[in-house]
Design a protein around this motif. Structure first.
Motif, mmCIF file in Angstrom:
data_model
loop_
_atom_site.group_PDB
_atom_site.id
_atom_site.type_symbol
_atom_site.label_atom_id
_atom_site.label_comp_id
_atom_site.label_asym_id
_atom_site.label_seq_id
_atom_site.Cartn_x
_atom_site.Cartn_y
_atom_site.Cartn_z
ATOM 1 N N ILE A 46 0.292 3.922 19.778
ATOM 2 C CA ILE A 46 -0.443 4.817 18.885
ATOM 3 C C ILE A 46 0.495 5.925 18.412
ATOM 4 O O ILE A 46 1.588 6.092 18.944
ATOM 5 C CB ILE A 46 -1.660 5.463 19.593
ATOM 6 C CG1 ILE A 46 -1.208 6.208 20.864
ATOM 7 C CG2 ILE A 46 -2.705 4.437 19.938
ATOM 8 C CD1 ILE A 46 -2.321 7.017 21.520
ATOM 9 N N LYS A 95 0.769 3.911 8.801
ATOM 10 C CA LYS A 95 -0.481 4.639 8.909
ATOM 11 C C LYS A 95 -0.351 5.994 8.202
ATOM 12 O O LYS A 95 -1.271 6.438 7.515
ATOM 13 C CB LYS A 95 -0.834 4.832 10.384
ATOM 14 C CG LYS A 95 -2.313 4.959 10.593
ATOM 15 C CD LYS A 95 -2.705 5.091 12.027
ATOM 16 C CE LYS A 95 -4.043 5.815 12.070
ATOM 17 N NZ LYS A 95 -4.474 6.198 13.381
ATOM 18 N N LEU A 140 -7.624 15.416 11.687
ATOM 19 C CA LEU A 140 -6.955 14.466 10.801
ATOM 20 C C LEU A 140 -7.921 13.926 9.752
ATOM 21 O O LEU A 140 -9.080 13.672 10.048
ATOM 22 C CB LEU A 140 -6.401 13.296 11.623
ATOM 23 C CG LEU A 140 -5.627 12.245 10.830
ATOM 24 C CD1 LEU A 140 -4.357 12.838 10.235
ATOM 25 C CD2 LEU A 140 -5.294 11.044 11.701
ATOM 26 N N ARG A 141 -7.403 13.753 8.564
ATOM 27 C CA ARG A 141 -8.199 13.128 7.505
ATOM 28 C C ARG A 141 -8.307 11.629 7.757
ATOM 29 O O ARG A 141 -7.655 11.082 8.641
ATOM 30 C CB ARG A 141 -7.571 13.397 6.151
ATOM 31 C CG ARG A 141 -6.197 12.768 5.989
ATOM 32 C CD ARG A 141 -5.472 13.303 4.775
ATOM 33 N NE ARG A 141 -5.305 14.756 4.849
ATOM 34 C CZ ARG A 141 -4.976 15.509 3.803
ATOM 35 N NH1 ARG A 141 -4.761 14.962 2.625
ATOM 36 N NH2 ARG A 141 -4.836 16.812 3.943
ATOM 37 N N TYR A 142 -9.124 10.976 6.942
ATOM 38 C CA TYR A 142 -9.326 9.543 7.120
ATOM 39 C C TYR A 142 -8.769 8.823 5.899
ATOM 40 O O TYR A 142 -8.961 9.290 4.776
ATOM 41 C CB TYR A 142 -10.822 9.269 7.279
ATOM 42 C CG TYR A 142 -11.112 7.923 7.862
ATOM 43 C CD1 TYR A 142 -10.782 7.650 9.182
ATOM 44 C CD2 TYR A 142 -11.687 6.913 7.099
ATOM 45 C CE1 TYR A 142 -11.037 6.407 9.732
ATOM 46 C CE2 TYR A 142 -11.943 5.669 7.648
ATOM 47 C CZ TYR A 142 -11.611 5.422 8.958
ATOM 48 O OH TYR A 142 -11.853 4.190 9.498
ATOM 49 N N PRO A 143 -8.075 7.717 6.093
ATOM 50 C CA PRO A 143 -7.463 7.074 4.933
ATOM 51 C C PRO A 143 -8.487 6.335 4.060
ATOM 52 O O PRO A 143 -9.399 5.709 4.577
ATOM 53 C CB PRO A 143 -6.498 6.063 5.562
ATOM 54 C CG PRO A 143 -7.052 5.778 6.907
ATOM 55 C CD PRO A 143 -7.755 7.025 7.358
ATOM 56 N N THR A 144 -8.322 6.422 2.767
ATOM 57 C CA THR A 144 -9.178 5.627 1.888
ATOM 58 C C THR A 144 -8.630 4.198 1.862
ATOM 59 O O THR A 144 -7.459 3.975 2.192
ATOM 60 C CB THR A 144 -9.180 6.167 0.452
ATOM 61 O OG1 THR A 144 -7.855 6.037 -0.063
ATOM 62 C CG2 THR A 144 -9.614 7.621 0.397
ATOM 63 N N VAL A 145 -9.462 3.277 1.472
ATOM 64 C CA VAL A 145 -9.022 1.880 1.487
ATOM 65 C C VAL A 145 -7.923 1.602 0.460
ATOM 66 O O VAL A 145 -6.939 0.936 0.776
ATOM 67 C CB VAL A 145 -10.231 0.926 1.334
ATOM 68 C CG1 VAL A 145 -9.769 -0.518 1.208
ATOM 69 C CG2 VAL A 145 -11.137 1.077 2.535
ATOM 70 N N PRO A 146 -8.040 2.092 -0.774
ATOM 71 C CA PRO A 146 -6.933 1.836 -1.703
ATOM 72 C C PRO A 146 -5.595 2.342 -1.154
ATOM 73 O O PRO A 146 -4.562 1.677 -1.299
ATOM 74 C CB PRO A 146 -7.344 2.613 -2.957
ATOM 75 C CG PRO A 146 -8.826 2.692 -2.883
ATOM 76 C CD PRO A 146 -9.167 2.770 -1.429
ATOM 77 N N ARG A 178 -4.801 2.633 2.010
ATOM 78 C CA ARG A 178 -4.391 1.742 3.095
ATOM 79 C C ARG A 178 -3.714 0.504 2.530
ATOM 80 O O ARG A 178 -2.702 0.032 3.056
ATOM 81 C CB ARG A 178 -5.615 1.252 3.873
ATOM 82 C CG ARG A 178 -6.226 2.251 4.815
ATOM 83 C CD ARG A 178 -7.254 1.467 5.604
ATOM 84 N NE ARG A 178 -8.193 2.307 6.292
ATOM 85 C CZ ARG A 178 -8.313 2.333 7.634
ATOM 86 N NH1 ARG A 178 -7.532 1.608 8.375
ATOM 87 N NH2 ARG A 178 -9.210 3.094 8.199
ATOM 88 N N LEU A 179 -4.311 -0.028 1.466
ATOM 89 C CA LEU A 179 -3.760 -1.253 0.895
ATOM 90 C C LEU A 179 -2.393 -0.971 0.289
ATOM 91 O O LEU A 179 -1.468 -1.772 0.396
ATOM 92 C CB LEU A 179 -4.711 -1.818 -0.164
ATOM 93 C CG LEU A 179 -6.071 -2.255 0.394
ATOM 94 C CD1 LEU A 179 -7.003 -2.667 -0.733
ATOM 95 C CD2 LEU A 179 -5.900 -3.406 1.385
ATOM 96 N N GLU A 227 0.187 -0.779 2.923
ATOM 97 C CA GLU A 227 0.602 -2.064 3.474
ATOM 98 C C GLU A 227 1.829 -2.596 2.745
ATOM 99 O O GLU A 227 2.635 -3.314 3.313
ATOM 100 C CB GLU A 227 -0.533 -3.095 3.337
ATOM 101 C CG GLU A 227 -1.561 -3.003 4.456
ATOM 102 C CD GLU A 227 -2.740 -3.948 4.223
ATOM 103 O OE1 GLU A 227 -2.632 -4.875 3.394
ATOM 104 O OE2 GLU A 227 -3.776 -3.721 4.882
#
Ligand SMILES: Cc1cc2nc3c(=O)[nH]c(=O)nc-3n(C[C@H](O)[C@H](O)[C@H](O)COP(=O)(O)OP(=O)(O)OC[C@H]3O[C@@H](n4cnc5c(N)ncnc54)[C@H](O)[C@@H]3O)c2cc1C
Ligand code: SF4
Ligand code: SF4
Lengths: 670, 274
Positions: B33, B72, B190-196, B198-199, B202
């Motif tokens: 982690i 991440k 901590l903020r949370y990642p949006t899906v776009p 994250r993609l 990648e």
């Protein structure tokens, strides 16, 4: 003597002119509405259209929409049935005996055959019933005033009911004057002849009778055309939209969120009205606002800002406001999600839903509210990363440790440290006992877990566990709109099941059950999944469990959990098991089976604060207490927690105990 | 201006077991982690980006699989992720670690003027809390540790004002830029990642800097550059705690039970000076 041909060419011009005008306005409105609808996303194509169409029309004729709620002591349906059946008969009448007969000047041919005779007779009976239906509607809405119609005694509702009331009168007037004028049709009914006698006393000359017949005819037809026009602009629209909505409704199990396409950002969540699918937009047209959903919604009932009826109506106004602009590629005026009434839906509304599915169950026109809510949540979570604070921990715990509490995965099999449990292996064990996070980590639910193992062993079932390698099924994440992480977890679980040769699964949590069974099917997973209630019932039926009836539970009330009942239609198995084990049928709460009231934990609400209104679990516990039980039986670890907390809240943990069905069964094992 | 966040990938220590035979950590199967303190360093650097429009780079020294953790951070919105990885860097203690990190930061500073380096207070595996101060010392930066709030960054007069959480009080201090800021966990969420994102992350590149690229003196890095040598790793004997109650009691009862036991064992320290 036909009122159209009576006026000669002018008559035909007038008749067809008016008819074409109304049909044109109606048709244009439908086209407009279709264009708004087409702003929505296309879905995968619908199969079996013919079979679906037959079913939908069958539902319409049988008025299934009303029967399903009549059972709930809701008597509005009677009025609706009278109006709907009457209306269907009238449509046939207009087509043959007005449009074809008068429009083509062949009323003599059409009206002087026995079929018309029979039809007149039928319409004579139907007309007063429609009026009764409309009157019943007016009485209920404006005099009896049931709470579910709160906020709906609108002008629009009045217009509809009054038009429905007047319409048969004009028909009766038309036929009665026709008889009085001495041109009776082929057969006589039972109502129009006495009215015609009355008319002949009022209008004595045959000329004035002819005139009045004309007046009644034209006002009748004019009225019909007027109604045709307002259909497109009022809730009358549901006549068409509801039929189509039935045609395109999701086959059960309903309320299972759709997968997203990671290649296509438009599917990640709905941020403006055109992000919904066309079926979801059709839902908005179909809603007639009778508010059944509002009446059964646990969030609404406990004073939360969520009202499923308003939600659907607010989305509809959004479509009607923004649709025209979006078609012209202009900026929409009304934001879909915004606070303080500046958009159609506020965020807090969306987080209150427990996805209990009660709204979808009662909706007469197949609106699928849960899909709208989850798609809007997906937008908040996946595209904007906006959600209540307490969910951040949940999301991270799920992603990193695959359980809601963030407990180390190595602890997962600790519940089994004192008993002998086999690891699952395809050669040595038949069933996988998928314990689930609550069953593995929650102290109270671990007792249920142990009870299940006792039952399985007593019946000689061959089973094993995945232990440390078991992961969360992802239910809460999916219902909270965190589809991306759910997607990862689902694929990983399915991979693990395939790798270990798992094909048959027993669960103790209805959420795991429904997710593995229904949601994972979307990934092509062919799993045979059983909830312990079903499984225990089968064991009893097969005579594999030797039971000693238990008598010390006192009066026992049963609570249906949403994801067993409404989502998966398991109502009988737990009742049969309880009957077999205790020798009595369990007591039913007022709201049971399809109408069961959520414990408050579904849809990820388990992990959220409940700061507004009354606590749903307390409300449900109070409903149970009305039956004076000594034991309340649940079949779900979330329900267990919710009921336990509710009892503590009421300070009656001494008098009433909560037990899982498996615990009760385990007590009865010899 | 540039902000550099230093993050370390660590084994999830709550899931680490010690091999009873060899006395070493069982590393297989243990998930990695982002060091929980560094999560906040990362978030704080992103907040500086939001507040002042700084560019954010993350730097991590570690084995190649550290890339997962760096991705991440890309999903959360950092502009550039750099992995310092070379066999020669392995086995580093805090001295060698801070040397490599400082050198990397120096190279970044040459390209883009640096406002601050943000570190976590400490890691959960090494636990020394020395790397941050080590970097500051080597680069001659202002050293601001135990920071629980960044009050203000003044890019014109090149000053930063922070609040430090020391002992029982807070102190607000001002220092010239560039500064090393080591943050405590309370500083943010901590903020949370949006899906776009994250993609996107990648596919986004993670720059790999090995020693061919960095050209550091091999005697200063890794095991050779470390002053500390490990003799033995063992877990200290600990008396196992006892389980009180069954976890099912009322909160008040549970609290009373616990308190009663603590009082009986005489381990409570009551502060009279509230
Ligand atoms: C006696 C001893 C022997 C050791 N032997 C080994 C060994 O053989 N092999 C081995 O791999 N490790 C070994 N370590 C661990 C290694 O020395 C430390 O992990 C490393 O020096 C960082 O120190 P720390 O973890 O205490 O970081 P801290 O000083 O506690 O970290 C403070 C902050 O510095 C930053 N930081 C620290 N490390 C990094 C990094 N690598 N990249 C980016 N930022 C960072 C982070 O922001 C962190 O929050 C050993 C440690 C000790 C004390
Ligand atoms: S959504 Fe369905 S149940 Fe709710 S108000 Fe509309 S038609 Fe009625
Ligand atoms: S699913 Fe349940 S909680 Fe959600 S809107 Fe429908 S009735 Fe209300």
């Amino acid at each position: 003597m036909d009122p159209v041909s009576h006026l000669g060419v002018f008559g035909y011009v007038l008749f067809w002119g008016l008819t074409a005008l109304a049909a044109g306005v109606f048709g244009y409105r439908l086209y407009q509405l279709y264009r708004y609808l087409s702003l929505g996303r296309k879905e995968e194509s619908y199969g079996q259209l013919f079979r679906r169409a037959v079913t939908a029309i069958g539902h319409l004729i049988a008025q299934q929409c009303q029967f399903k709620n009549l059972t709930r002591k809701d008597r509005a349906g009677i009025g609706h049935m009278l109006m709907a059946w009457g209306f269907l008969l009238f449509i046939v009448y207009y087509f043959f005996f007005i449009i074809i007969a008068s429009g083509f000047g062949i009323s003599d041919v059409m009206e002087h055959n026995p079929v018309y005779g029979i039809y007149t007779w039928i319409m004579d009976i139907v007309a007063p019933f429609i009026m009764l239906g409309a009157l019943w509607g007016i009485i209920r809405r404006y005099i009896i005033r049931p709470p579910r119609l709160e906020g709906q005694r609108t002008f629009e509702a009045m217009v509809i009911l009054v038009t429905v009331l007047i319409h048969p009168i004009t028909h009766l007037g038309k036929i009665a004057t026709q008889i009085a004028a001495g041109h009776p049709p082929a057969g006589l009914g039972i109502l129009t002849p006495p009215i015609s006698t009355a008319f002949s006393h009022i209008y004595t000359s045959s000329a004035s009778l002819d005139l009045w017949h004309n007046v009644w005819f034209w006002s009748h037809w004019g009225f019909v055309l007027l109604v045709l026009i307002i259909i497109g602009y009022t809730r009358y629209l549901h006549m068409l939209a509801a039929l189509l909505n039935d045609l395109f409704s999701t086959p059960p199990p309903r309320g299972i969120p759709h997968r997203i396409n990671l290649e296509d950002e438009a599917t990640f969540g709905v941020s403006s009205i055109d992000g919904f699918t066309r079926k979801q937009l059709l839902d908005l047209y179909a809603c007639v606002e009778p508010g059944h959903c509002q009446e059964v919604c646990p969030a609404y009932a406990t004073g939360k800002p969520l009202n499923p009826r308003s939600l659907i109506q607010d989305l509809k106004s959004n479509l009607l406001t923004n649709g025209p602009l979006m078609l012209e590629k202009k900026e929409p005026l009304l934001p879909l999600i915004a606070e303080n009434g500046e958009g159609s839906v506020s965020e807090e509304v969306l987080w209150e839903c427990t996805t209990c599915g009660a709204c979808m169950e009662v909706c007469p026109v197949n609106v699928e509210h849960v899909h709208h809510i989850i798609d809007l949540r997906r937008n908040l979570v996946q595209l904007q990363a906006r959600f209540p604070d307490e969910l951040l921990n949940l999301f991270e715990n799920m992603e990193q440790r695959s359980n809601p509490w963030g407990i180390a995965p190595s602890e997962r099999a600790k519940w089994a440290s004192d008993i002998d449990v086999k690891p699952f292996s395809a050669d040595a064990t038949e069933y996988l006992y998928y314990v689930g996070c609550a069953g593995a980590f929650d102290a109270r639910s671990r007792r249920t877990t142990l009870a299940v193992t006792k039952i399985l062993n007593a019946a000689g079932v061959s089973w094993g566990i995945l232990g440390k390698d078991e992961s969360c099924c992802g239910d809460s994440l999916r219902r909270l709109g965190n589809e991306y992480v759910f997607d990862r977890m689902a694929q990983e679980n399915i991979r693990l099941f395939a790798e270990r040769g798992v094909t048959k699964i027993i669960t103790q949590c209805p959420h795991c059950y429904s997710t593995l069974k229904n949601d994972y099917k979307q990934y092509g997973a062919e799993l045979e999944v059983y909830h312990h209630t079903e499984f225990i019932y089968e064991l009893i039926q097969d005579g594999r469990l030797k039971l000693n009836p238990i008598t010390d539970l006192g009066k026992l009330a049963f609570h249906d959990s949403c994801y067993l009942g409404r989502y998966n239609n398991i109502y009988e198995a737990p009742r049969q098991v309880l009957t077999a084990v205790t020798g009595h049928e369990p007591a039913e709460m007022d709201l049971h089976k399809e109408r069961s009231f959520c414990c408050g934990a579904g849809g990820g609400r388990m992990w959220m604060e409940e700061s507004l209104g009354k606590h749903i679990n307390v409300a449900r516990v109070e409903q149970a207490l009305e039956k004076d039980p000594q034991t309340i039986c649940v079949c779900c670890p979330y329900c267990m927690t919710m009921f336990e907390d509710g009892l503590k809240d009421k300070n009656i943990t001494e008098q009433v105990q909560i037990l899982d069905l498996a615990e009760i069964t385990a007590q009865a094992i010899k | 201006m540039l902000v550099v966040a230093c993050i370390k990938q660590v084994p999830d220590t709550t899931q680490v077991e010690i091999d009873p035979v060899t006395g070493t950590l069982k590393r297989e199967g243990v998930p990695f982690i982002m060091n929980p303190f560094d999560v906040h360093a990362l978030e704080e650097s992103l907040r500086l980006k939001d507040r002042y429009g700084f560019r954010v780079a993350v730097v991590s020294m570690g084995p190649p699989n550290t890339e997962i953790t760096l991705r991440k951070s890309l999903a959360l919105g950092v502009d550039e992720a750099i992995l310092l990885s070379d066999r020669a860097f392995g086995g580093a203690d805090t001295l060698a670690t801070s040397f490599v990190l400082a050198e990397a930061i120096k190279q970044l500073h040459q390209k883009n003027e640096l406002a601050a380096v943000i570190c976590g207070r400490q890691t959960i595996d090494g636990d020394t809390a020395q790397v941050g101060p080590g970097i500051a010392t080597r680069l001659g930066f202002s050293q601001l540790t135990l920071v629980d709030r960044i009050e203000d960054v003044d890019v014109v007069s090149k000053k930063v004002r922070v609040r430090r959480k020391v002992g029982g009080w807070r102190e607000i201090v001002e220092a010239p830029l560039p500064a090393l800021i080591a943050v405590v966990r309370e500083i943010n969420r901590l903020r949370y990642p949006t899906v776009p994102r994250r993609l996107m992350a990648e596919k986004a590149p993670v720059s790999l800097w090995d020693n061919k690229e960095m050209k550091l003196d091999e005697s200063m890095v890794g095991l050779r550059g470390s002053a500390t040598q490990v003799r033995r790793i063992f877990s200290p004997e600990r008396v196992k705690g006892e389980i009180l109650g069954d976890g099912l009691n009322e909160p008040e009862d549970a609290a009373n039970l616990l308190l009663g036991n603590l009082i009986e064992k005489d381990v409570l320290y009551f502060n009279s000076n509230r």
